[in-house]
Design a protein around this motif. Sequence first.
Motif, PDB file in Angstrom:
ATOM      1  N   PHE A  97       0.804  -1.224   0.000  1.00 46.81           N
ATOM      2  CA  PHE A  97       0.000   0.000   0.000  1.00 46.81           C
ATOM      3  C   PHE A  97       0.840   1.279   0.000  1.00 46.81           C
ATOM      4  O   PHE A  97       0.390   2.314  -0.486  1.00 46.81           O
ATOM      5  CB  PHE A  97      -0.936   0.010   1.216  1.00 46.81           C
ATOM      6  CG  PHE A  97      -2.101  -0.934   1.090  1.00 46.81           C
ATOM      7  CD1 PHE A  97      -3.189  -0.612   0.293  1.00 46.81           C
ATOM      8  CD2 PHE A  97      -2.095  -2.153   1.746  1.00 46.81           C
ATOM      9  CE1 PHE A  97      -4.270  -1.479   0.161  1.00 46.81           C
ATOM     10  CE2 PHE A  97      -3.164  -3.038   1.627  1.00 46.81           C
ATOM     11  CZ  PHE A  97      -4.253  -2.704   0.833  1.00 46.81           C
ATOM     12  N   PHE A 113      -5.797   8.664  -4.899  1.00 49.78           N
ATOM     13  CA  PHE A 113      -5.827   7.877  -3.659  1.00 49.78           C
ATOM     14  C   PHE A 113      -6.591   6.570  -3.866  1.00 49.78           C
ATOM     15  O   PHE A 113      -6.188   5.508  -3.397  1.00 49.78           O
ATOM     16  CB  PHE A 113      -6.463   8.704  -2.540  1.00 49.78           C
ATOM     17  CG  PHE A 113      -6.556   7.980  -1.232  1.00 49.78           C
ATOM     18  CD1 PHE A 113      -5.428   7.795  -0.438  1.00 49.78           C
ATOM     19  CD2 PHE A 113      -7.772   7.455  -0.798  1.00 49.78           C
ATOM     20  CE1 PHE A 113      -5.508   7.105   0.770  1.00 49.78           C
ATOM     21  CE2 PHE A 113      -7.865   6.778   0.408  1.00 49.78           C
ATOM     22  CZ  PHE A 113      -6.730   6.598   1.197  1.00 49.78           C
ATOM     23  N   LYS A 114      -7.715   6.659  -4.607  1.00 46.49           N
ATOM     24  CA  LYS A 114      -8.525   5.476  -4.891  1.00 46.49           C
ATOM     25  C   LYS A 114      -7.720   4.428  -5.662  1.00 46.49           C
ATOM     26  O   LYS A 114      -7.759   3.231  -5.335  1.00 46.49           O
ATOM     27  CB  LYS A 114      -9.769   5.884  -5.693  1.00 46.49           C
ATOM     28  CG  LYS A 114     -10.678   4.723  -6.054  1.00 46.49           C
ATOM     29  CD  LYS A 114     -11.844   5.205  -6.912  1.00 46.49           C
ATOM     30  CE  LYS A 114     -12.691   4.023  -7.381  1.00 46.49           C
ATOM     31  NZ  LYS A 114     -13.797   4.473  -8.270  1.00 46.49           N
ATOM     32  N   ASP A 115      -6.971   4.883  -6.676  1.00 44.43           N
ATOM     33  CA  ASP A 115      -6.146   3.958  -7.480  1.00 44.43           C
ATOM     34  C   ASP A 115      -5.056   3.316  -6.633  1.00 44.43           C
ATOM     35  O   ASP A 115      -4.738   2.134  -6.791  1.00 44.43           O
ATOM     36  CB  ASP A 115      -5.524   4.692  -8.665  1.00 44.43           C
ATOM     37  CG  ASP A 115      -6.538   5.034  -9.738  1.00 44.43           C
ATOM     38  OD1 ASP A 115      -7.579   4.348  -9.792  1.00 44.43           O
ATOM     39  OD2 ASP A 115      -6.300   5.988 -10.500  1.00 44.43           O
ATOM     40  N   ILE A 116      -4.472   4.107  -5.719  1.00 44.32           N
ATOM     41  CA  ILE A 116      -3.422   3.578  -4.848  1.00 44.32           C
ATOM     42  C   ILE A 116      -3.978   2.456  -3.969  1.00 44.32           C
ATOM     43  O   ILE A 116      -3.349   1.399  -3.805  1.00 44.32           O
ATOM     44  CB  ILE A 116      -2.826   4.700  -3.968  1.00 44.32           C
ATOM     45  CG1 ILE A 116      -1.988   5.644  -4.830  1.00 44.32           C
ATOM     46  CG2 ILE A 116      -1.967   4.121  -2.844  1.00 44.32           C
ATOM     47  CD1 ILE A 116      -1.493   6.877  -4.095  1.00 44.32           C
ATOM     48  N   ILE A 117      -5.171   2.657  -3.417  1.00 47.53           N
ATOM     49  CA  ILE A 117      -5.790   1.647  -2.559  1.00 47.53           C
ATOM     50  C   ILE A 117      -6.124   0.391  -3.357  1.00 47.53           C
ATOM     51  O   ILE A 117      -5.831  -0.741  -2.938  1.00 47.53           O
ATOM     52  CB  ILE A 117      -7.065   2.200  -1.878  1.00 47.53           C
ATOM     53  CG1 ILE A 117      -6.714   3.369  -0.947  1.00 47.53           C
ATOM     54  CG2 ILE A 117      -7.786   1.102  -1.112  1.00 47.53           C
ATOM     55  CD1 ILE A 117      -5.765   2.999   0.183  1.00 47.53           C
ATOM     56  N   ILE A 118      -6.728   0.576  -4.529  1.00 52.83           N
ATOM     57  CA  ILE A 118      -7.110  -0.577  -5.369  1.00 52.83           C
ATOM     58  C   ILE A 118      -5.872  -1.364  -5.809  1.00 52.83           C
ATOM     59  O   ILE A 118      -5.819  -2.594  -5.683  1.00 52.83           O
ATOM     60  CB  ILE A 118      -7.921  -0.118  -6.604  1.00 52.83           C
ATOM     61  CG1 ILE A 118      -9.273   0.440  -6.167  1.00 52.83           C
ATOM     62  CG2 ILE A 118      -8.112  -1.261  -7.591  1.00 52.83           C
ATOM     63  CD1 ILE A 118     -10.055   1.116  -7.277  1.00 52.83           C
ATOM     64  N   ASN A 119      -4.863  -0.636  -6.332  1.00 48.69           N
ATOM     65  CA  ASN A 119      -3.642  -1.308  -6.787  1.00 48.69           C
ATOM     66  C   ASN A 119      -2.872  -1.931  -5.626  1.00 48.69           C
ATOM     67  O   ASN A 119      -2.274  -3.000  -5.767  1.00 48.69           O
ATOM     68  CB  ASN A 119      -2.744  -0.316  -7.538  1.00 48.69           C
ATOM     69  CG  ASN A 119      -3.358   0.133  -8.850  1.00 48.69           C
ATOM     70  OD1 ASN A 119      -4.139  -0.605  -9.453  1.00 48.69           O
ATOM     71  ND2 ASN A 119      -3.040   1.332  -9.293  1.00 48.69           N
ATOM     72  N   GLY A 120      -2.901  -1.248  -4.473  1.00 42.50           N
ATOM     73  CA  GLY A 120      -2.234  -1.796  -3.298  1.00 42.50           C
ATOM     74  C   GLY A 120      -2.885  -3.089  -2.848  1.00 42.50           C
ATOM     75  O   GLY A 120      -2.196  -4.065  -2.507  1.00 42.50           O
ATOM     76  N   PHE A 121      -4.216  -3.108  -2.859  1.00 44.16           N
ATOM     77  CA  PHE A 121      -4.945  -4.320  -2.484  1.00 44.16           C
ATOM     78  C   PHE A 121      -4.589  -5.478  -3.432  1.00 44.16           C
ATOM     79  O   PHE A 121      -4.334  -6.605  -2.992  1.00 44.16           O
ATOM     80  CB  PHE A 121      -6.450  -4.047  -2.523  1.00 44.16           C
ATOM     81  CG  PHE A 121      -7.290  -5.251  -2.198  1.00 44.16           C
ATOM     82  CD1 PHE A 121      -7.431  -5.684  -0.885  1.00 44.16           C
ATOM     83  CD2 PHE A 121      -7.929  -5.957  -3.209  1.00 44.16           C
ATOM     84  CE1 PHE A 121      -8.198  -6.805  -0.587  1.00 44.16           C
ATOM     85  CE2 PHE A 121      -8.701  -7.070  -2.931  1.00 44.16           C
ATOM     86  CZ  PHE A 121      -8.836  -7.494  -1.603  1.00 44.16           C
TER      87      PHE A 121
END
Length: 460
Positions: A153, A313-321
């Motif tokens: 993340f 921020f949304k892309d970071i969370i999705i890609n991090g997941f």
Amino acid sequence: MEKTIISTNENQNKNLFKFLIPSLFGLLLFVIPLPYGSLFKLEGLSPVNIGIGFLAELIKIFLADYLVNIALVVILTSAVLSVISKFINIKNEFIKNLLNVSPLWLSFRLLGALFIFMTVFKVGPEIIHSELTGEVVLGLLPSLLAIFLVSGFLLPLVVDFGLMDLLGTLVSKYMYKLFKVPGRAAVDTISSWLGDGTLGIIITDTQYKQGFYTAKEACIISVCFSLVSLPFSTVIADQLGFMPLFVPFYLTVCVASLACALIMPRIYPLNKVKNTTYNNVKHLKEDLVPEGVNIFKFGFEKAMDRASTAPSFKDIIINGFKTVVDMYLALLPLVMAWGTLSLMVAEFTPFFNIISIPVVFILELLGIPDAAAAAPAVLVGFTDMFLPSIMVSGDGISQITQFIIGALSITQLIYLTETGAVILKSDIPLKLKDLFILFIVRTLIALPIITIISKLIFSI
């Protein structure tokens, strides 16, 4: 015209904040070591660590009673879902690529599930779940669970907002001339050195797939710069009783690792790797600093350009997941399977004793005491970083030999139970055969250097 100027200034200010704030957190998390062990009085914290290492240690401390069970559930889930995926049509591309793997990788996931089940519940042959085999690998999994979770993340803070572009530019001139890699590889090195070796490989793999590294550069960085972390090195030194000599011990490791990084990119097999990009993506090559241009100003402008295209921020969370799920379900079973198999061979067969017979001659040639006893420890490091020091930690082995083997085991860098498994799972184009050759090359370069320095230290 005035409106355009105002709009441009607003964009510049926006990009400046997009660069500064995430990059500041990125520096604190991945680059700058702080005395967290003194600030927070918790047992199990390293005295000095980078932020991401500190967060991983916190997870290990607070979830100590649960992490092994979490690893068990993750690896069993990976095996079950991978089998089910063979009988159903999965439409989601990410899930399909994650679960519907080749028969070879499926067999390792099933083997990893079998091994961890037998180790946790102490069932089946002891050779699999003993404290010398399955238990050793099981002890590594909590660290991997923690470091993969936080890095998955938080990694965008250093790679997507301009920090690597700035730092890379500042050292690019020296990095490429000396090591044949871009300047941004310095961040991989620092994260590995102060955090975790697997972290450097994860960063390298991410940058390779984005086009910042070629195949050759990614290979060089993963086997020359993803160094064993400082905290792990203290564990080896402590195990062998060299904490009073830790500074010369670790300096010996640094000198030998530097020699490997200078020599290996110029010789086989790394010099034969092609300079192509991953899936032929555009090569985002580092620009050379123009003559007469301030290097910091040039790097800062590159960082601002990078920040302007940073993910939301949304892309970071999705890609991090997605990154965390991928590492958990795909990598942990491989570590359990490969690690346990390797340790079974090392501990319960004469394999390493047989193949290390030529090593006895080399050790005797270098004047290393107890050569016959130390020779298997030179090669067994390919399976696990801790095995060499365990094998020479007895009272019958000379101190200088213990010092040499301990420093060598850290310098060898490629271990199937950890970094080797991460490289094999990544898209970095190195196969098992390549890793073994590179392990031997590192050993041949580092061993004479470590021996000479060790003799100087013990002669003082």
